[in-house]
Design a protein around this motif. Structure first.
Motif, PDB file in Angstrom:
ATOM      1  N   GLY A   1      -0.654  45.266  23.470  1.00 32.96           N
ATOM      2  CA  GLY A   1      -1.416  44.610  24.523  1.00 32.96           C
ATOM      3  C   GLY A   1      -0.985  43.097  24.835  1.00 32.96           C
ATOM      4  N   LEU A   2      -0.748  42.346  23.640  1.00 36.17           N
ATOM      5  CA  LEU A   2      -0.313  40.980  23.755  1.00 36.17           C
ATOM      6  C   LEU A   2       0.950  40.954  24.562  1.00 36.17           C
ATOM      7  N   LEU A   3       1.676  41.757  24.438  1.00 35.00           N
ATOM      8  CA  LEU A   3       3.088  41.645  24.985  1.00 35.00           C
ATOM      9  C   LEU A   3       2.896  42.298  26.682  1.00 35.00           C
ATOM     10  N   MET A   4       2.236  43.287  26.621  1.00 33.47           N
ATOM     11  CA  MET A   4       2.106  43.894  28.068  1.00 33.47           C
ATOM     12  C   MET A   4       1.582  42.499  28.949  1.00 33.47           C
ATOM     13  N   GLY A   5       0.192  41.972  28.247  1.00 34.15           N
ATOM     14  CA  GLY A   5      -0.250  40.799  28.807  1.00 34.15           C
ATOM     15  C   GLY A   5       0.735  39.688  29.391  1.00 34.15           C
ATOM     16  N   MET A   6       1.563  39.364  28.206  1.00 35.89           N
ATOM     17  CA  MET A   6       2.747  38.370  28.542  1.00 35.89           C
ATOM     18  C   MET A   6       3.490  38.911  29.849  1.00 35.89           C
ATOM     19  N   ALA A   7       3.797  40.109  29.740  1.00 39.83           N
ATOM     20  CA  ALA A   7       4.699  40.748  30.901  1.00 39.83           C
ATOM     21  C   ALA A   7       3.936  40.471  32.257  1.00 39.83           C
ATOM     22  N   GLY A   8       2.726  40.864  32.218  1.00 34.06           N
ATOM     23  CA  GLY A   8       2.206  40.720  33.285  1.00 34.06           C
ATOM     24  C   GLY A   8       1.701  39.240  33.993  1.00 34.06           C
TER      25      GLY A   8
ATOM     26  N   ASN B   1       0.646  55.401  25.106  1.00 35.87           N
ATOM     27  CA  ASN B   1      -0.328  54.408  25.922  1.00 35.87           C
ATOM     28  C   ASN B   1       0.368  54.442  27.262  1.00 35.87           C
ATOM     29  N   ILE B   2       0.002  55.254  28.222  1.00 31.96           N
ATOM     30  CA  ILE B   2       0.580  55.131  29.422  1.00 31.96           C
ATOM     31  C   ILE B   2      -0.091  54.127  30.606  1.00 31.96           C
ATOM     32  N   GLY B   3      -1.136  53.379  29.709  1.00 33.29           N
ATOM     33  CA  GLY B   3      -1.884  52.348  30.757  1.00 33.29           C
ATOM     34  C   GLY B   3      -1.172  50.872  30.839  1.00 33.29           C
ATOM     35  N   VAL B   4       0.109  51.227  31.086  1.00 30.66           N
ATOM     36  CA  VAL B   4       0.732  49.806  30.830  1.00 30.66           C
ATOM     37  C   VAL B   4       0.738  49.113  32.155  1.00 30.66           C
ATOM     38  N   GLU B   5       0.603  49.902  33.224  1.00 29.11           N
ATOM     39  CA  GLU B   5       0.394  49.347  34.722  1.00 29.11           C
ATOM     40  C   GLU B   5      -0.550  48.444  34.601  1.00 29.11           C
ATOM     41  N   GLY B   6      -1.976  49.161  34.373  1.00 26.63           N
ATOM     42  CA  GLY B   6      -3.154  48.519  34.576  1.00 26.63           C
ATOM     43  C   GLY B   6      -3.223  47.460  33.439  1.00 26.63           C
ATOM     44  N   THR B   7      -2.604  47.284  32.348  1.00 18.77           N
ATOM     45  CA  THR B   7      -2.540  46.324  31.380  1.00 18.77           C
ATOM     46  C   THR B   7      -1.879  45.095  31.985  1.00 18.77           C
ATOM     47  N   MET B   8      -0.735  45.322  32.370  1.00 15.81           N
ATOM     48  CA  MET B   8       0.077  44.291  33.089  1.00 15.81           C
ATOM     49  C   MET B   8      -0.816  43.521  34.130  1.00 15.81           C
ATOM     50  N   LEU B   9      -1.112  44.578  34.961  1.00 15.16           N
ATOM     51  CA  LEU B   9      -1.836  43.661  36.308  1.00 15.16           C
ATOM     52  C   LEU B   9      -3.159  43.012  35.713  1.00 15.16           C
ATOM     53  N   THR B  10      -3.923  43.415  34.468  1.00 13.80           N
ATOM     54  CA  THR B  10      -4.860  42.702  34.070  1.00 13.80           C
ATOM     55  C   THR B  10      -4.557  41.463  33.776  1.00 13.80           C
ATOM     56  N   GLY B  11      -3.305  41.579  32.865  1.00 14.22           N
ATOM     57  CA  GLY B  11      -2.700  40.238  32.319  1.00 14.22           C
ATOM     58  C   GLY B  11      -2.253  39.348  33.558  1.00 14.22           C
TER      59      GLY B  11
ATOM     60  N   ALA C   1      14.519  41.819  34.898  1.00 13.10           N
ATOM     61  CA  ALA C   1      14.336  42.522  33.699  1.00 13.10           C
ATOM     62  C   ALA C   1      13.234  42.271  32.588  1.00 13.10           C
ATOM     63  N   ILE C   2      13.127  40.798  32.519  1.00  8.98           N
ATOM     64  CA  ILE C   2      12.139  40.310  31.319  1.00  8.98           C
ATOM     65  C   ILE C   2      10.755  41.027  31.529  1.00  8.98           C
ATOM     66  N   PRO C   3       9.943  41.175  32.476  1.00  8.64           N
ATOM     67  CA  PRO C   3       8.827  41.737  32.463  1.00  8.64           C
ATOM     68  C   PRO C   3       8.775  43.262  31.778  1.00  8.64           C
ATOM     69  N   LEU C   4      10.004  44.038  32.305  1.00 13.02           N
ATOM     70  CA  LEU C   4       9.993  45.306  31.506  1.00 13.02           C
ATOM     71  C   LEU C   4      10.309  45.181  30.234  1.00 13.02           C
ATOM     72  N   LEU C   5      11.245  44.182  29.695  1.00 10.35           N
ATOM     73  CA  LEU C   5      11.568  44.093  28.380  1.00 10.35           C
ATOM     74  C   LEU C   5      10.495  43.716  27.594  1.00 10.35           C
TER      75      LEU C   5
END
Length: 306
Positions: free
Chosen positions: A200-207, A34-44, A14-18
């Motif tokens: 973006g900081l949080l999406m990168g952390m999730a990735g 911003n539907i670019g969450v997938e690409g942002t997480m992947l880059t992170g 659950a944590i990366p989703l959260l």
């Protein structure tokens, strides 16, 4: 897998989703889609893995992942806020950029005869003194790595930010009625830029969590749709941190169930088992759409100062 192991796996899943969803709460309340969450997480995830590998320091890897996520959302912010490009289109482009760019770099930097399957030292689990030894509860809640605990701490922190600070008031104002906010002296553009970069900081952390906390390596397209599920978590959670936590745990449980079924040796086609989290996503979003939610009125609408 016994119940305590299943629940512990649910939390880890659950944590990366959260974390990603909490970032989306902030940016969407500011009026951005911003539907670019997938690409942002992947880059992170890739940036975290690469830096952790070359520095042998997972904290530097986490920082790199967060900065990479921030960079990807900066692209989105400039295109959608400065140039008023369609936000959904830019988000799609971010997803394709993140997927293609990280795949090329990974194969170029790591995937050859000498370095294939390269691994890094991940964040170690932390045994909370006293609490981790409690039967059942200790294994479920108090034997995780530090990013798991940070993810839970972010829930009340984001709630406090959005509901008890002037920053949160400004974010909500520019998402609800940007012209009115502008007339009151709130800089709509600056607020939206800040909200997007924070997300973006949080999406990168999730990735980064996926690469150097949940696992110890990077794989091409390793997010596996988690960015899209994070968007569903936001809808299910009604754009509220507490609701997002509950939604993330539901989807984390569906992922843990998928893993349990795969390891159970049941006579079920593997592709059907892999569908479980996505079936849960569709059903949960359909159920959430039946109830009225508080969302930004001006979300997705580019603001042009008169």
């Amino acid at each position: 897998m016994d119940l305590s192991s299943f629940l512990a796996a649910t939390i880890r899943m659950a944590i990366p989703l959260l974390i990603a969803a909490l970032g989306l709460v902030v940016s969407e309340r500011a009026g951005l889609i911003n539907i670019g969450v997938e690409g942002t997480m992947l880059t992170g995830a890739f940036a975290a893995f690469a830096v952790a590998y070359y520095t042998n320091n997972y904290w530097l890897g986490m920082l790199a992942g967060m900065l990479a996520g921030c960079f990807m959302t900066l692209i989105f912010a400039v295109a959608s806020i400065r140039f008023r490009a369609p936000q959904v289109v830019i988000g799609c482009a971010i997803n394709m950029l993140g997927s293609g760019f990280t795949a090329v770099l990974f194969r170029k930097m790591f995937f050859d005869a000498q370095t294939g399957g390269t691994q890094v030292t991940p964040f170690p689990p932390i045994q909370i003194p006293g609490l981790s030894s409690i039967p059942f509860i200790g294994e479920v809640f108090f034997q995780h790595n530090i990013i798991v605990y940070i993810g839970f701490i972010l829930v009340p922190a984001i709630w406090f930010l959005m509901n008890r600070t002037s920053i949160g008031t400004r974010i909500i104002a520019v998402g609800e009625h940007p012209k009115a906010a502008d007339s009151l002296g709130i800089n709509v553009f600056t607020t939206r830029y800040a909200a997007t970069l924070f997300s973006g900081l949080l999406m990168g952390m999730a990735g980064a969590y996926l690469a150097i906390a949940q696992s110890n390596t990077f794989q091409v397209d390793m997010t596996g749709g988690k960015g899209y599920i994070a968007m569903a978590v936001v809808v299910l959670g009604k754009w509220k941190p507490g609701g997002v936590l509950l939604g993330a745990l539901i989807f984390g449980g569906s992922n843990a169930l998928q893993m349990t079924l795969q390891n159970a040796g049941l006579n079920i086609p593997n592709n059907l088992i892999l569908m479980v989290p996505y079936i849960v996503t569709v059903l949960a979003v359909l159920a959430a759409c039946k109830k009225k939610a508080v969302d930004a009125s001006a979300k997705g609408v580019a603001y042009e100062k008169a």
